[in-house]
Design an enzyme around this catalytic site. Structure first.
Site, PDB file in Angstrom:
ATOM      1  N   VAL A 666      29.861 -15.549  -1.839  1.00 47.32           N
ATOM      2  CA  VAL A 666      30.019 -13.801  -1.844  1.00 47.32           C
ATOM      3  C   VAL A 666      31.710 -14.302  -1.673  1.00 47.32           C
ATOM      4  O   VAL A 666      31.714 -15.083  -0.410  1.00 47.32           O
ATOM      5  CB  VAL A 666      29.211 -13.323  -0.685  1.00 47.32           C
ATOM      6  CG1 VAL A 666      30.266 -11.778  -0.777  1.00 47.32           C
ATOM      7  CG2 VAL A 666      27.938 -13.485  -1.353  1.00 47.32           C
ATOM      8  N   ASP A 776      13.900  -9.462   1.385  1.00 50.02           N
ATOM      9  CA  ASP A 776      13.973  -9.904   2.453  1.00 50.02           C
ATOM     10  C   ASP A 776      15.037  -9.088   3.599  1.00 50.02           C
ATOM     11  O   ASP A 776      16.403  -9.699   3.731  1.00 50.02           O
ATOM     12  CB  ASP A 776      15.936 -10.898   1.471  1.00 50.02           C
ATOM     13  CG  ASP A 776      15.750 -12.156   2.549  1.00 50.02           C
ATOM     14  OD1 ASP A 776      14.964 -12.371   3.562  1.00 50.02           O
ATOM     15  OD2 ASP A 776      15.979 -12.809   1.723  1.00 50.02           O
TER      16      ASP A 776
END
Ligand SMILES: *[C@@H]1O[C@H](CO)[C@@H](O)[C@H](O)[C@H]1NC(C)=O
Ligand SMILES: *[C@@H]1O[C@H](CO)[C@@H](O)[C@H](O)[C@H]1NC(C)=O
Ligand SMILES: *[C@@H]1O[C@H](CO)[C@@H](O)[C@H](O)[C@H]1NC(C)=O
Length: 980
Positions: A666, A776
């Site tokens: 990211v 998650d």
């Protein structure tokens, strides 16, 4: 007109496309042959299709005979083998016909939602065989006959919505067997007879409404129920918050036992034939915000209700109270709307009464009130003082516009006409119908179309009536009320405000607010797709569009999919020979496609995923992505080129890297327009196929919520797959808890983070269609923005990871998630449900409390906390708390701990739903915390008084079905929306 040019070519193509699809799916049946859906379920769905008329399979797009395998729209399946159908959600498709008895084959069904269709016939008794059913939603159809007593067998039922049909007969006593019922809505039918209660001798089972101890909502208005309200309806174990019995033929006295329903927020008994005095016990209902007893045959005096300090609306009009205006009224500190017209009250009204700080409307017409009407004190929020036909002989005022005060028919108008403004004494004739967004476009549209005012074009909107059954106000005094409604619609339906039109909004005699709304498709689209209609219909019908003070709502849709408008059927029938030709042709074509696909698959397998030629597939939607106007499915999401992102991240430099994981890295980036973004770049071996990637983007771009990290755009260029998200300056929750980011989280902030993220997850579970199970949830996936408002990130990420079994595209059986957050039940059964997210969220709550990671030095925080509580109760946890919050207060802390513990229960069924978690957190928080961060109405209502009562905007974003409470004076809560 130019308009026609846009769709005329489509008109010819559509039947061919449909035929092609039919033929392809037909030929693919020869090809594969087997179905992965349980055969009984297939049979049941086919039976439904058969009874829903010839058009239904086309409208529904149910092709083939494998509902789970080919993912029929509106059908949800579990993960067993063979797969079982667990949900049918088809609201607003315009289906006609009935529900066949074969429905009983669907023995694993949990949800049956067929609201707003044209279904008729009886509700089959076989419905009682669906013992796992938890939601039965058939509102706004044309069902007739009785409510089958067999419904009592559905022990798991929590939502029963049969309102807006033509059901007859009485409520079967067996309804009292539904021990898990939360929501009972039978309003707007032709039901009659007495309200059933245990001990009424009508059933051998000795049950009735009073056994429904878990029910919060009894909505039984607008029927023909008769007889008395059962004395035993309320008792200490009832949890009712709405008791709505208005517009029936109930007789007898108001039972004093109603005083035992202490949780009641709304009680509507108006428009019945109730007699006698109002029992003093009503004053025990200290949580009441609305009490409506009007239009009965009640007699006075009214008991002292000064305990009801939360009361916003009191309506006792059209009864024979025969009393002086009571002085205890002066202590109803929350009162906003009082209606005592036509009740034979007398005496004078003290100037102090008009000083009540939230009072907006006082209606006392047709009484014997005398003396001076003294409005000289500061009462600037008053919008209506209706005093027609009384005996008032003098009047003092400070500054009101005359329209606020109505004095027609009082002596004061005779004696001092010259000194009073003429309007004060006129009969009032102002119209009570309001509209929003109608504009003044004056084009004529072809039949079936409507003028879309914002674009001055023609389109086919979704249309219907929102029926608010208990608003806490009784007139629309200002456009801002409608703006509030329109904004709520835009937000909940994820459309632009300009797409919303309120054609009319008015109060009926029962004080219900009826709003005729139309939602237009965006851009140049002329109609909504069936899925979009269905999605909106579900939201609208689910009691979700409830601005503060509007109270519970139901939705009656009046527009259905009508393909006869603006599409194929105008005389151009294809000759049979051509149809056969096309069919053979397309079957051959399909075979070739399948052959080629298999060849490609094999090659792909052998050559170890060297990218197949994606350019054809991608090329076609790349253009779509760029032109945001014509791509409603990619609402808001932009297409980026690789070059743009390379530039934004300084060639993906290491210094811009802000995270990494199994999927890739990211990066922080700055776009040309200065916007900061987070760019998630998939590494080569976690890339998905083009179609999956496209699906993912479409899914993500439909997700819009203040507490969910928003998708800014995507990149599918030069062999890269990237998702671009809004940048979250506050980092993730885990880093904040360890102090790594330098941000300190006090107790209050932690609660707000819990509430914000819970709302985000609830949104994914309950409002997105199809629902998203995050899979998650963990503290590193809860991000904070610069104002430390929590947002849930990374849902759907699990899909980016390679699916080893790519034949199954929906819920994978492979257990995913992060150690320490994994739901033990999911782990052992591999059955994924929303409750797995609840478990993980519970672990996050424990992290907020203890600041520990879920597994620390080999110890599980869940296990440690549970052991501590088992040994020494909740107070034993004190020693485990994060030292930074140890000093914080007790009661709230205990509720917080209790909520966390309920989320990490070992069995999924013992855990609350996320919606319930939100509700509990909200209840715990009360209205003290303004910074929860979840409203996006950004137009300040101008009419709101300049005061803060309820600082929090939390009421606005309820996402659970129970979104209607609490009800607040609209003038007070509305203003918190404007304060941002
Ligand atoms: C649904 O039924 C109503 C009343 O019977 C009728 O007016 C309407 O046209 C029907 N709509 C459709 C789409 O069948
Ligand atoms: C229903 O309620 C009544 C009165 O409280 C009670 O006697 C009866 O046992 C209840 N029935 C069931 C099935 O719970
Ligand atoms: C009002 O509601 C609260 C919260 O639900 C509850 O604890 C309280 O007991 C209620 N009041 C009464 C009088 O029952």
């Amino acid at each position: 007109m130019n308009l026609y040019g846009q769709w005329r070519p489509l008109r010819f193509c559509r039947p061919i496309v449909i035929l092609l699809l039919l033929c392809v799916s037909f030929s693919s049946l020869w090809w594969t042959g087997e179905s992965i859906t349980y055969q009984d379920d297939v049979n049941a769905l086919q039976a439904m299709l058969n009874s829903w008329g010839p058009n239904s399979s086309r409208i529904l797009r149910w092709y083939g005979n494998d509902p789970c395998g080919s993912q029929w729209p509106g059908i949800g399946c579990d993960d067993s083998s063979p797969q079982r159908v667990t949900s049918i959600e088809l609201p607003g498709y315009g289906l006609s016909g009935n529900i066949p008895p074969d429905i009983s084959l669907l023995t694993e069904l949990r949800t049956l939602e067929l609201s707003n269709n044209n279904l008729t016939g009886f509700i089959p008794t076989q419905i009682g065989e669906l013992i796992h059913l938890s939601e039965l939603i058939l509102q706004y159809n044309y069902f007739n006959g009785g409510i089958p007593p067999e419904i009592g067998n559905i022990k798991n039922l929590s939502t029963l919505s049969l309102n807006g049909n033509s059901l007859k007969g009485s409520i079967p006593n067996e309804i009292g067997l539904l021990e898990n019922l939360f929501w009972l809505d039978l309003a707007q039918n032709d039901l009659s007879g007495g309200l059933p209660y245990s001990g009424d001798g009508r059933s051998s089972k000795n049950v009735g409404l009073d056994n429904l101890t878990k029910a919060s909502h009894f909505h039984l208005n607008n029927n023909s129920f008769s007889g008395p309200i059962p004395e035993s309806l309320c008792h200490e174990s009832m949890s009712l918050i709405h008791l709505i019995l208005d517009s029936n033929q109930l007789t007898g006295n108001i039972p004093s036992g109603l005083g035992l329903c202490g949780n009641l927020l709304i009680m509507k008994l108006n428009h019945n034939q109730l007699r006698g005095t109002i029992p003093q016990e009503i004053s025990l209902l200290t949580n009441l915000t609305e009490l409506q007893l009007n239009d009965n045959q009640l007699v006075g005096p009214l008991p002292d209700l000064s305990n009801l300090t939360k009361l916003v609306l009191l309506d006792v009009s059209n009864n024979q109270l025969n009393m002086e205006f009571p002085s205890w009224m002066n202590s109803l500190g929350s009162l906003a709307d009082l209606d005592m017209s036509s009740t034979s009250i007398s005496g004078t009204i003290s100037a102090y009464f008009f000083q009540l700080q939230y009072l907006t409307a006082v209606k006392l017409a047709n009484n014997e009130i005398n003396g001076t009407l003294d409005l000289s004190k500061d009462t600037s929020q008053l919008m209506l003082v209706s005093m027609e036909n009384n005996k008032i002989d003098s009047f003092t005022t400070a500054k009101y516009p005359p329209s606020v005060i109505r004095l027609f028919g009082n002596p004061v108008c005779e004696t001092s006409k010259s000194t009073l403004s003429g309007e004060l004494c006129q009969t009032n004739s102002s119209s009570s119908v309001s509209t929003y967004g109608l504009g003044n476009c004056s084009i004529a549209c072809p039949s079936g179309y409507q003028v879309y005012p914002a674009q001055c074009s023609c389109a086919i909107p979704l249309e219907g009536f929102l029926i608010y059954r208990a608003p806490s106000f009784t007139q629309i005094t200002n456009q801002s009320v409608l703006l509030l409604l329109a904004s709520a619609l835009a937000e909940k339906l994820s459309v632009q405000l300009t797409q919303v039109v309120i054609k009319s909004a008015e109060f009926n005699p029962q004080n219900q607010l009826i709003a005729n709304i139309a939602i237009f498709p965006s851009g140049t689209e002329i109609r909504w797709s069936p899925d979009q209609i269905s999605y909106m219909s579900h939201i609208l019908g689910g009691d979700k569009v409830v601005p503060p003070g509007f109270g519970p709502v139901s939705f009656k849709q009046t527009s259905f999919l009508d393909y006869s408008v603006g599409s194929d059927n105008d005389g151009k029938k294809l000759p049979t020979v051509a149809i056969i030709g096309i069919c053979i042709g397309s079957a051959a074509f399909a075979s070739i496609i399948i052959g080629v696909t298999c060849f490609v698959c094999l090659r792909k397998h052998n050559k170890n995923n060297k990218a197949v030629d994606l350019s054809n597939i991608v090329g076609s939607w790349k253009a779509v992505g760029r032109d945001s106007g014509s791509a409603p499915k990619l609402k808001g999401a932009r297409y980026f080129t690789f070059a743009e992102l390379k530039k934004a991240t300084n060639n993906f430099s290491g210094s811009n890297e802000i995270g990494s994981g199994g999927y890739g890295k990211v990066y922080r980036g700055i776009l040309i327009d200065g916007q900061q973004v987070a760019i998630k770049r998939a590494q080569k071996d976690s890339m998905q196929g083009a179609a999956e990637f496209k699906n993912e983007i479409e899914l993500l771009s439909r997700v819009h919520h203040k507490n969910v990290v928003g998708l800014v755009g995507f990149c599918f260029d030069q062999g890269e797959q990237m998702l671009i998200y809004e940048y979250m300056a506050g980092g993730n929750l885990r880093d904040c808890l360890t102090g790594r980011t330098g941000i300190k989280l006090d107790w209050r902030r932690r609660i707000m983070i819990a509430l914000g993220s819970a709302r985000g997850i609830t949104y994914l579970h309950e409002l997105v269609s199809p629902p998203i199970i995050h899979r998650d949830i963990k503290s590193t996936n809860i991000l904070l923005d610069e104002k430390k408002i929590a947002k849930v990130a990374d849902f759907g990420l699990s899909k980016i990871a390679p699916e080893p079994d790519s034949r199954k595209q929906h819920v994978s059986t492979q257990v995913k998630g992060t150690l320490g957050y994994l739901d033990p039940e999911y782990y052992t059964t591999q059955q994924l449900t929303e409750k797995s997210d609840v478990y993980s969220f519970g672990v996050v709550l424990l992290e907020l409390l203890t600041a520990r990671t879920p597994i620390e030095h080999g110890n599980y925080v869940v296990k440690d906390v549970k052991e501590a509580v088992n040994k020494g109760g909740i107070s034993a946890l004190r020693s485990m708390l994060d030292p930074r919050i140890k000093e914080e207060s007790g009661i709230e802390l205990n509720s917080f701990i209790r909520i966390a513990l309920s989320c990490v229960e070992d069995t999924a069924s013992a855990r609350p739903s996320m919606g319930e978690v939100v509700k509990q957190l909200e209840e715990m928080v009360g209205h003290d915390y303004p910074e929860s961060g979840s409203s996006n109405v950004d137009v300040p209502p101008k009419w709101a008084p300049d005061r803060h009562l309820y600082g929090s905007d939390s009421e606005y974003m309820h996402t659970s079905r129970d979104s209607s409470e609490p009800s607040f004076p609209i003038s007070n809560t509305a203003l918190s929306l404007g304060s941002r």
